[in-house]
Write an enzyme that holds these catalytic residues in place. Structure first.
Site, PDB file in Angstrom:
ATOM      1  N   ARG A  94       4.061 -19.223  11.467  1.00 56.79           N
ATOM      2  CA  ARG A  94       4.965 -18.590  10.494  1.00 56.79           C
ATOM      3  C   ARG A  94       6.337 -18.433  11.133  1.00 56.79           C
ATOM      4  O   ARG A  94       6.472 -17.795  12.178  1.00 56.79           O
ATOM      5  CB  ARG A  94       4.414 -17.226  10.057  1.00 56.79           C
ATOM      6  N   HIS A 138      14.440 -13.710   6.271  1.00 58.24           N
ATOM      7  CA  HIS A 138      13.997 -12.665   7.207  1.00 58.24           C
ATOM      8  C   HIS A 138      15.272 -11.986   7.737  1.00 58.24           C
ATOM      9  O   HIS A 138      15.545 -11.983   8.928  1.00 58.24           O
ATOM     10  CB  HIS A 138      13.145 -13.285   8.313  1.00 58.24           C
ATOM     11  N   GLU A 183       9.661  -8.325   3.987  1.00 56.46           N
ATOM     12  CA  GLU A 183       9.852  -6.873   4.020  1.00 56.46           C
ATOM     13  C   GLU A 183      11.121  -6.385   3.320  1.00 56.46           C
ATOM     14  O   GLU A 183      12.055  -5.886   3.965  1.00 56.46           O
ATOM     15  CB  GLU A 183       9.859  -6.378   5.475  1.00 56.46           C
ATOM     16  N   ASN A 309       2.247  -7.133   5.975  1.00 60.67           N
ATOM     17  CA  ASN A 309       2.611  -6.765   7.350  1.00 60.67           C
ATOM     18  C   ASN A 309       2.139  -5.345   7.591  1.00 60.67           C
ATOM     19  O   ASN A 309       2.447  -4.435   6.809  1.00 60.67           O
ATOM     20  CB  ASN A 309       4.133  -6.828   7.556  1.00 60.67           C
ATOM     21  N   TYR A 311       1.607  -2.414  10.728  1.00 60.66           N
ATOM     22  CA  TYR A 311       1.724  -1.954  12.116  1.00 60.66           C
ATOM     23  C   TYR A 311       1.107  -0.577  12.312  1.00 60.66           C
ATOM     24  O   TYR A 311       0.509  -0.298  13.330  1.00 60.66           O
ATOM     25  CB  TYR A 311       3.194  -1.927  12.549  1.00 60.66           C
TER      26      TYR A 311
HETATM   27  C1  FCB Z   1       8.717  -6.096  11.305  1.00 58.24           C
HETATM   28  C2  FCB Z   1       9.647  -7.288  11.231  1.00 58.24           C
HETATM   29  C3  FCB Z   1       9.588  -8.188  12.424  1.00 58.24           C
HETATM   30  C4  FCB Z   1       9.440  -7.430  13.721  1.00 58.24           C
HETATM   31  C5  FCB Z   1       8.335  -6.410  13.616  1.00 58.24           C
HETATM   32  C6  FCB Z   1       8.099  -5.635  14.878  1.00 58.24           C
HETATM   33  O1  FCB Z   1       9.208  -5.080  10.510  1.00 58.24           O
HETATM   34  O2  FCB Z   1       9.338  -8.066  10.089  1.00 58.24           O
HETATM   35  O3  FCB Z   1      10.734  -8.995  12.402  1.00 58.24           O
HETATM   36  O4  FCB Z   1      10.625  -6.903  14.106  1.00 58.24           O
HETATM   37  O5  FCB Z   1       8.587  -5.528  12.571  1.00 58.24           O
END
Ligand code: FCB
Length: 454
Positions: A94, A138, A183, A309, A311
């Site tokens: 990607r 992006h 995002e 996405n 985290y």
């Molecule tokens: C996301 C982004 C990516 C990277 C990660 C840690 O929000 O899409 O570019 O910075 O966080």
């Protein structure tokens, strides 16, 4: 994995290392990057400024005072970088395209050298057996478009659809998957309201207008892409932070619902349901965006996939309570793999969600080179726990078709500059050496394991 009457047992964590056999046939393992974070060469071959070039020049914006000027020098080192991706044994890569390389002024004339670069890159993936997953935006908006309002200007949505068309007309279905945006919460709220990302504004009305125009641009781009690349998979990548109230109190629950609405539902629901969430719409008062007739139909395009996405979660407490016993990455983000299972289940149960891909997941830790490698045990654990979380969602019936580790290599982490490392591969910025970390070896073992029978 234990088996009950031929069905994998949903709650049993794998007691041995994960292999491809733990995932559905055809599940794609990949790694992810983005253009501004790795390419460098910001003024080569006709590329002009993006909003991030401008932002990096503003004192105090980037914590270590750096910029994307050189980054990982991927613009020159891409063949070796693709070799590296290939050596990991993954199926897919990607990457994103820099709009200001392709249309340096954001409109009008196309810069052939920009398109040539991405054509070489895509052909380089194909010749190595890697499936190209492209993201069209992006965050590196051409500065020329920011000069006339950026995403706050409705015209930027139309410009984006035109750019998407230009890219697809050249790269065609060699790119198997096109995501329009990465995002949009970050490129609107974080950038126009919270001021932490380019262009660094603090204006909620402008942020909500930017968010609407991003979604509109997505819808228009999907329409344009369908006509040029009917066989490619089209979708969008959202960042999610599922919210959990700290207690069952009405205050905590209401605050969690509100945060969920602003962060997750505000973007998800126009895309999948064709409407903004009514509770949040009301709470935004006169800052809500100006919606033209037909906008929401345009935004709600049929999608082939949703990129997820993930985290961390949001732990929401009206009294400022913190989760007990939590561990955190160097970003200060809580490690909470269960949130990924819960999120995927929720998306598939509560929404008409298309098939999903985890398009980013990963962790920053303060890595140090020791001899020929980096012993990043915490990152290995992070990846293992989150892949297990994906497996659990899949076992419970969620149609999740792939996982992309963020990131292939350490890179420019936006407002943190080079002070946060997310890579499976360590980058020594002094000489651009790439060093496989323990996490890279771990992921390589998984991706190189035997695939299940289709
Ligand atoms: C996301 C982004 C990516 C990277 C990660 C840690 O929000 O899409 O570019 O910075 O966080």
């Amino acid at each position: 994995m234990t088996t009950i009457q031929g069905t994998p047992h949903a709650t049993q964590p794998a007691s041995r290392p994960l292999t491809r056999a733990d995932f559905p046939a055809g599940f794609q393992f990949g790694v992810a990057t983005s253009s501004f974070q790795i390419e460098g060469a910001t003024h080569e071959d006709g590329r002009k400024d993006s909003i991030w070039d401008t932002f990096c020049r503003e004192p105090g914006r980037i914590s270590d005072g750096t910029s994307g000027e050189v980054a990982c020098d991927h613009y020159h080192r891409w063949p070796q970088d693709l070799d590296l991706v290939h050596s990991l044994g993954v199926d897919a890569y990607r990457f994103s395209l820099a709009w200001p390389r392709i249309q340096p002024d954001g409109r009008g004339a196309v810069n052939p050298a920009g398109l040539d670069f991405y054509e070489r890159l895509v052909d380089g993936m194909l010749s190595r057996g890697l499936r190209p997953y492209a993201t069209l935006y992006h965050w590196d908006l051409p500065q020329a478009l920011q000069d006339v309002g950026g995403w706050d200007n409705r015209d930027t949505a139309h410009r984006f659809a035109e750019y998407a068309h230009i890219v697809a007309a050249r790269l065609g279905e060699r790119v198997v998957s096109y995501a329009t945006l990465n995002e949009p919460w970050c490129s609107s709220i974080l950038s126009y309201q919270l001021g932490q990302h380019a262009p660094g504004l603090q204006d909620r009305r402008a942020a909500l207008s930017a968010a609407h125009h991003l979604l509109l641009g997505h819808g228009e781009a999907v329409r344009a892409l369908r006509s040029v690349v009917p066989g490619a998979e089209l979708g969008i990548v959202l960042n999610f932070s599922p919210t959990y109230p700290a207690t069952g109190s009405p205050e905590d629950r209401a605050a969690a619902r509100r945060e969920d609405g602003e962060f997750n539902r505000w973007f998800l629901e126009p895309l999948l349901l064709g409407q903004y969430p009514a509770d949040i719409w009301q709470s935004y008062g006169t800052d809500v965006p100006d919606i033209h007739p037909g906008d929401l139909e345009t935004i709600r395009q049929p999608l082939d996939f949703l990129g997820v996405n993930y985290y961390t979660r949001g732990f929401v407490s009206a009294s400022g309570q913190k989760p007990a016993g939590a561990s955190y990455t160097q970003m200060g983000w809580e490690v909470f793999p269960q949130g990924l299972t819960d999120l995927l289940l929720r998306l598939s149960r509560d929404y008409p969600a298309p098939p999903m891909f985890v398009t980013e997941n990963g962790a920053a830790y303060p890595d140090t080179l020791s001899g020929e490698t980096v012993h990043d045990t915490e990152r290995v654990q992070y990846f293992a726990a989150h892949l297990e979380a994906v497996r659990q969602a899949s076992l419970q019936g969620v149609d999740v078709r792939g996982y992309f580790a963020w990131s292939l290599m350490d890179n420019f982490e936006w407002a943190y500059g080079y002070s946060r490392r997310f890579g499976l591969v360590y980058v020594d910025y002094a000489d651009q050496t790439r060093v496989l970390k323990d996490s890279g070896r771990w992921y390589q073992a998984l991706a190189s394991s035997e695939a299940p029978n289709p």
